[in-house]
Motif scaffolding. Structure first.
Motif, PDB file in Angstrom:
ATOM      1  N   LYS A 196      54.269  49.974  37.309  1.00 15.06           N
ATOM      2  CA  LYS A 196      53.993  51.349  37.730  1.00 15.06           C
ATOM      3  C   LYS A 196      52.690  51.476  38.507  1.00 15.06           C
ATOM      4  N   SER A 197      51.884  50.434  38.529  1.00 16.90           N
ATOM      5  CA  SER A 197      50.615  50.487  39.235  1.00 16.90           C
ATOM      6  C   SER A 197      50.822  50.280  40.731  1.00 16.90           C
ATOM      7  N   SER A 198      49.990  50.931  41.539  1.00 15.38           N
ATOM      8  CA  SER A 198      50.047  50.735  42.990  1.00 15.38           C
ATOM      9  C   SER A 198      49.281  49.499  43.422  1.00 15.38           C
ATOM     10  N   GLN A 199      48.544  48.877  42.522  1.00 16.15           N
ATOM     11  CA  GLN A 199      47.715  47.724  42.872  1.00 16.15           C
ATOM     12  C   GLN A 199      48.548  46.450  42.935  1.00 16.15           C
ATOM     13  N   LEU A 200      48.326  45.678  43.990  1.00 15.64           N
ATOM     14  CA  LEU A 200      48.982  44.391  44.179  1.00 15.64           C
ATOM     15  C   LEU A 200      47.922  43.298  44.175  1.00 15.64           C
ATOM     16  N   SER A 201      48.300  42.108  43.774  1.00 14.11           N
ATOM     17  CA  SER A 201      47.421  40.925  43.830  1.00 14.11           C
ATOM     18  C   SER A 201      46.195  41.057  42.942  1.00 14.11           C
ATOM     19  N   ALA A 202      46.348  41.667  41.779  1.00 12.18           N
ATOM     20  CA  ALA A 202      45.247  41.798  40.821  1.00 12.18           C
ATOM     21  C   ALA A 202      45.625  41.121  39.516  1.00 12.18           C
ATOM     22  N   ILE A 203      44.641  40.524  38.861  1.00 12.45           N
ATOM     23  CA  ILE A 203      44.844  39.849  37.579  1.00 12.45           C
ATOM     24  C   ILE A 203      43.769  40.319  36.615  1.00 12.45           C
ATOM     25  N   ALA A 204      44.174  40.797  35.452  1.00 19.31           N
ATOM     26  CA  ALA A 204      43.236  41.146  34.382  1.00 19.31           C
ATOM     27  C   ALA A 204      43.332  40.080  33.298  1.00 19.31           C
ATOM     28  N   ILE A 205      42.205  39.431  33.000  1.00 21.47           N
ATOM     29  CA  ILE A 205      42.184  38.356  32.004  1.00 21.47           C
ATOM     30  C   ILE A 205      41.606  38.900  30.704  1.00 21.47           C
ATOM     31  N   PRO A 206      42.381  38.959  29.629  1.00 17.99           N
ATOM     32  CA  PRO A 206      41.835  39.396  28.349  1.00 17.99           C
ATOM     33  C   PRO A 206      40.756  38.435  27.859  1.00 17.99           C
ATOM     34  N   VAL A 207      39.714  38.970  27.256  1.00 18.98           N
ATOM     35  CA  VAL A 207      38.627  38.137  26.753  1.00 18.98           C
ATOM     36  C   VAL A 207      39.141  37.183  25.681  1.00 18.98           C
ATOM     37  N   GLU A 208      40.157  37.620  24.909  1.00 18.19           N
ATOM     38  CA  GLU A 208      40.728  36.735  23.897  1.00 18.19           C
ATOM     39  C   GLU A 208      41.299  35.462  24.527  1.00 18.19           C
ATOM     40  N   HIS A 209      41.904  35.601  25.713  1.00 14.99           N
ATOM     41  CA  HIS A 209      42.461  34.431  26.388  1.00 14.99           C
ATOM     42  C   HIS A 209      41.349  33.533  26.922  1.00 14.99           C
ATOM     43  N   LEU A 210      40.285  34.145  27.421  1.00 13.29           N
ATOM     44  CA  LEU A 210      39.158  33.363  27.920  1.00 13.29           C
ATOM     45  C   LEU A 210      38.618  32.433  26.843  1.00 13.29           C
TER      46      LEU A 210
ATOM     47  N   LEU B 256      58.994  52.317  42.822  1.00 14.40           N
ATOM     48  CA  LEU B 256      59.510  52.096  41.474  1.00 14.40           C
ATOM     49  C   LEU B 256      61.035  52.120  41.502  1.00 14.40           C
ATOM     50  N   LEU B 257      61.636  50.956  41.304  1.00 18.35           N
ATOM     51  CA  LEU B 257      63.094  50.837  41.308  1.00 18.35           C
ATOM     52  C   LEU B 257      63.690  51.236  39.960  1.00 18.35           C
ATOM     53  N   SER B 258      62.934  51.028  38.886  1.00 20.88           N
ATOM     54  CA  SER B 258      63.274  51.498  37.541  1.00 20.88           C
ATOM     55  C   SER B 258      61.967  51.580  36.769  1.00 20.88           C
ATOM     56  N   ASP B 259      62.024  51.982  35.508  1.00 23.65           N
ATOM     57  CA  ASP B 259      60.791  52.097  34.730  1.00 23.65           C
ATOM     58  C   ASP B 259      60.072  50.766  34.572  1.00 23.65           C
ATOM     59  N   ASP B 260      60.804  49.654  34.687  1.00 28.86           N
ATOM     60  CA  ASP B 260      60.221  48.341  34.448  1.00 28.86           C
ATOM     61  C   ASP B 260      60.244  47.428  35.665  1.00 28.86           C
ATOM     62  N   PHE B 261      60.683  47.949  36.811  1.00 23.27           N
ATOM     63  CA  PHE B 261      60.864  47.087  37.978  1.00 23.27           C
ATOM     64  C   PHE B 261      60.384  47.817  39.230  1.00 23.27           C
ATOM     65  N   SER B 262      59.547  47.147  40.017  1.00 23.89           N
ATOM     66  CA  SER B 262      59.034  47.787  41.229  1.00 23.89           C
ATOM     67  C   SER B 262      58.831  46.764  42.334  1.00 23.89           C
ATOM     68  N   ALA B 263      58.858  47.258  43.572  1.00 18.68           N
ATOM     69  CA  ALA B 263      58.504  46.473  44.755  1.00 18.68           C
ATOM     70  C   ALA B 263      57.138  46.953  45.225  1.00 18.68           C
ATOM     71  N   LYS B 264      56.277  46.006  45.608  1.00 17.55           N
ATOM     72  CA  LYS B 264      54.916  46.358  45.990  1.00 17.55           C
ATOM     73  C   LYS B 264      54.581  45.773  47.363  1.00 17.55           C
ATOM     74  N   PHE B 265      53.614  46.385  48.026  1.00 19.82           N
ATOM     75  CA  PHE B 265      53.183  45.939  49.344  1.00 19.82           C
ATOM     76  C   PHE B 265      51.692  46.210  49.485  1.00 19.82           C
TER      77      PHE B 265
END
Length: 813
Positions: free
Chosen positions: A125-139, A529-538
């Protein structure tokens, strides 16, 4: 002059019209709810928490300071405030024009299993493309070299991000170089992000609260680099209780403390780290010395320190003071004394290398009204490197004629370079209604560059002949002053329920040596947004960069130079387009597929044979300007909730360079692959936490070998009298050789135990489990051929990291 003035007025007019359009709303009567979302136990602000009105279906998320604002055109609201890993809260609000609602969320309690809390890096649902959020727990869970938690090495496991040589923490994002990444620490740029030549990053994970990497489709609020933005937020500190941790590993020790100065009003957060290899090396040197030298001292260490104080004047006003300091130090001192028959000889040799950062900032948050939030930041950044080498000699003796002589000699050489920034920045968040989230602001930066200064001091005193030579010389380039200005505006706009875009414009200018470089940088990203869980981004972004990093090697060295554009060296720029698909499978698995193409111009590289040292010409005469292009596909599958988490990432990419301008030709003007062009990168990261007492993680990585420049043929040259070997090496082209493929597996385990006053953790990690000898360097060597009876040349491989087990101890209280 009139043409330049007209161009500047047109540029300013574009921004004025854009901002005017953003604010051109006729809102009428509305109900606005705003506030801050924090962790109930610690008081830490929660970035990216969701605020949703269940009646209208409209919502928003908290910003980088945990602040939100939601305006709804209806009589009543039913707000659900939630954050991944926390129990959501529901509020029913009566009609009113403005309501301040500050919420403290509690961590969710799992009855059956222990859940690893994490943020979803890809949201359809986000408009942002090419972004990665790394949880501190994973770090903190990913196994790494020597058990040292490393932000940059974890990011290297993500698609689109490549590391450099074996064990290095550098980042090469979508075909860009290491200087094309903007590293922000609490919103302030930091220049040197590596310790130990790149083996460890400068970011202490104990101080980190949130990490977000942008690889493309950059929001307009970010500017100054071509390839990526790494935005790191540090901890504010617990506002209720005192907590801390002590960590001791094989190469370093760490200490972290946090707590309230005034409960729920003023907090502090401190963390420090230091290696102790120099302390362990000294006894070894004493044994090796065996009396040959009167004094032998040598060593290397690095340290870093993070400090932060937060003060809440009121719910509308907060002040943040942040400080970071990190340094690497290499030193050696050898002293030799000899005396006999009344003669005295004393020699001393010394060497020092110091390089590192200082970053300081003062930020003030203020809620102007429920819909408008302001953040003002003043900051100072300094990166410097100093290299010093010296020699001292003293002698008293009788010469062959029986005349008493006394001599003193000293020589000292220094090499210095650096950069200092003085900056002020203003950011505004404006939320007129749920369909628009507007950010605008600007910054001014005064840069002070010291590109390279070589100093030499020579003294010679021959007392009996009354001869004294005293020379003190400084060579190199003068200090360069430059000014940079940035303005931006962006709107995250929900046009329909299906279509959402982030449209923005960044304006920048750089003034140096009487030359002004303006730049208009449009940005656009969106999703359908093609569905609640599926989207195409640019997405599309145009970026301009006014700073360059000159480096003669593939590792981070103190001889690397940060230099500005000049009247002769134009700014780098890049156009990047990207498109992709994002899918959330059953709220369990996040899947994303992205393709990108990037075109870069005015890239800089050293000319063949040029280096930082030993030349009387300036750096502008040592470099070439050219262009490059990169394209690729990236796939990511990530599971972020439950006892079993992890991700699988794959990148197919190609990166090329072309230097064919007159007088700036490399590789005979033909295209060549970039040094870290790699066709395939594949990574698997698995983490399992069945309970509070134990967790285990494993990674496996594979990549195509790096490119290298090697002479593959040799020809005998005509005999030249006095030469031992007459051979000419033939190099087909730059980066003409491909190293062997790289692959490695790492495993890490944590054993936790609750003690009376805290939690004890033992960490056991194994780097390169199956002892793969990966290439660090390929070079030409010789070997004896018993058949021919001759020594023959062949390519040799240097591998520096075989299997490496490590252990560390941590106590949290």
């Amino acid at each position: 002059m009139n043409i330049e003035r007209k161009k500047h007025l047109q540029t300013l007019g574009c921004l004025v019209v854009f901002v005017a359009l953003l604010f051109g709303y006729q809102l009428g009567e509305a109900q606005t709810v705003s506030g801050t979302v924090t962790d109930k136990a610690t008081g830490e602000t929660l970035i990216g928490a969701t605020v949703l009105d269940e009646i209208s279906g409209k919502g928003t998320v908290t910003n980088a300071h945990g602040r939100y604002s939601l305006t709804i055109h209806q009589d009543s609201l039913k707000l659900r405030i939630s954050y991944v890993g926390y129990a959501s809260q529901l509020f029913s609000l009566k009609p009113g024009k403005a309501t301040e609602l500050n919420v403290r969320l509690e961590p969710a309690v799992e009855l059956q299993t222990v859940t690893i809390r994490a943020e979803r890096p890809t949201d359809p649902k986000s408009s942002q493309l090419s972004a990665i959020a790394i949880p501190v727990e994973h770090l903190k869970a990913v196994p790494v070299l020597f058990g040292e938690v490393d932000v940059l090495k974890t990011l290297q496991l993500m698609p689109g991000v490549q590391g450099g040589s074996e064990g290095m923490s550098g980042m090469y994002v979508r075909g860009g170089g290491p200087d094309e990444n903007l590293f922000l620490l609490d919103g302030v740029p930091i220049y040197n992000v590596s310790h130990l030549g790149g083996f460890f990053s400068a970011f202490n994970a104990d101080a980190v609260k949130n990490v977000t990497l942008y690889k493309g489709s950059f929001p307009a609020r970010f500017s100054g680099r071509l390839s990526s933005v790494l935005d790191i937020a540090t901890n504010n500190g617990n506002d209720k209780e005192y907590h801390g941790s002590v960590n001791v590993g094989l190469i370093s020790a760490k200490l972290a403390l946090e707590g309230p100065i005034v409960k729920e009003k003023t907090t502090f957060s401190l963390s420090a780290r230091r290696t102790y290899g120099d302390l362990m090396l000294q006894p070894v040197l004493s044994l090796v010395n065996s009396g040959e030298f009167d004094k032998l001292r040598a060593g290397y260490y690095f340290y870093d320190f993070n400090g932060k104080i937060t003060h809440k004047f009121s719910e509308r006003s907060r002040l943040y003071a942040s400080y970071y300091m990190g340094d690497d130090k290499v030193y050696a001192r050898i002293k030799y004394d000899e005396s006999y028959d009344g003669n005295i000889y004393r020699e001393t040799m010394k060497m020092n290398m110091n390089w590192g950062n200082i970053v300081g900032s003062l930020r003030w948050n203020y809620v102007i009204n429920p819909q408008l939030f302001m953040n003002i930041t003043g900051s100072f950044t300094r990166y410097r490197n100093d290299i010093g080498m010296g020699f001292e000699y003293y002698g008293e003796y009788e010469d062959y004629e029986g005349v008493f002589r006394q001599e003193e000699e000293s020589m000292e050489m220094t090499y210095k370079s650096g950069i200092r920034d003085y900056a002020i920045r203003a950011d505004f968040d404006y939320s007129p209604d749920p369909n628009h989230s507007i950010k605008f602001g600007g910054s001014m930066i005064h840069h002070v560059f010291t590109p390279e200064v070589l100093g030499m001091q020579l003294q010679y005193d021959y007392s009996n002949q009354m001869e004294t030579l005293d020379m003190d010389t400084t060579l190199g380039q003068s200090v360069v002053h430059a000014n940079e200005i940035n303005l931006f505006a962006e709107d995250d706009w929900s046009i329909t329920d299906a279509l959402k875009v982030n449209a923005g414009l960044a304006l920048s200018g750089f003034a140096v040596e009487g030359t002004f470089y303006p730049s208009i940088q449009p940005r656009l990203s969106g999703r359908w947004l093609l569905s609640d869980d599926f989207s195409a981004k640019f997405g599309y972004a145009y970026m301009t960069q006014y700073l360059h990093l000159l480096s003669t090697s593939g590792i981070s060295m103190p001889t690397d130079l940060w230099v500005p554009v000049t009247a002769r060296i134009a700014p780098m720029n890049a156009h990047q387009v990207a498109a992709g698909l994002s899918y959330n499978l059953l709220s369990i698995l996040d899947l994303s597929l992205e393709g990108y193409y990037k075109n870069m111009d005015n890239l800089m590289e050293y000319k063949d044979g040029a280096s930082f040292f030993g030349s009387s010409v300036g750096w502008e005469d040592k470099v070439c300007l050219g262009r490059g292009w990169a394209y690729g596909l990236e796939f990511l599958a990530q599971k972020t909730m439950g006892t079993f988490t992890g991700w699988v990432g794959y990148t197919w990419s190609k990166t090329m360079r072309l230097f064919d301008r007159p007088g700036q030709v490399l590789n005979n003007g033909n295209p060549f692959p970039a040094k870290y062009d790699r066709r395939h990168d594949f990574s698997i990261v698995l983490m399992y936490k069945p309970n509070d007492r134990f967790d285990i993680s494993a990674t496996w990585v594979y990549s195509t070998g790096n490119a290298a420049t090697l002479a593959m043929q040799e020809f005998e040259a005509p005999d030249i009298e006095g030469w031992y070997r007459n051979e000419i090496e033939y190099v087909e082209g730059r980066n003409n050789f491909r190293m062997p493929d790289y692959h490695r597996m790492d495993i890490g385990m944590n054993f936790h135990k609750q003690k009376k006053h805290g939690v004890r953790t033992w960490n056991i990690s194994i780097y390169n489990v199956y002892n793969r000898k990966n290439p660090y360097m390929i070079y030409e060597g010789t070997h004896y051929n018993p058949i021919s009876g001759n020594y023959e040349g062949r390519l040799m491989q240097l591998s520096i990291f075989t299997i490496l087990p490590s252990i560390s101890y941590q106590y949290r209280f």
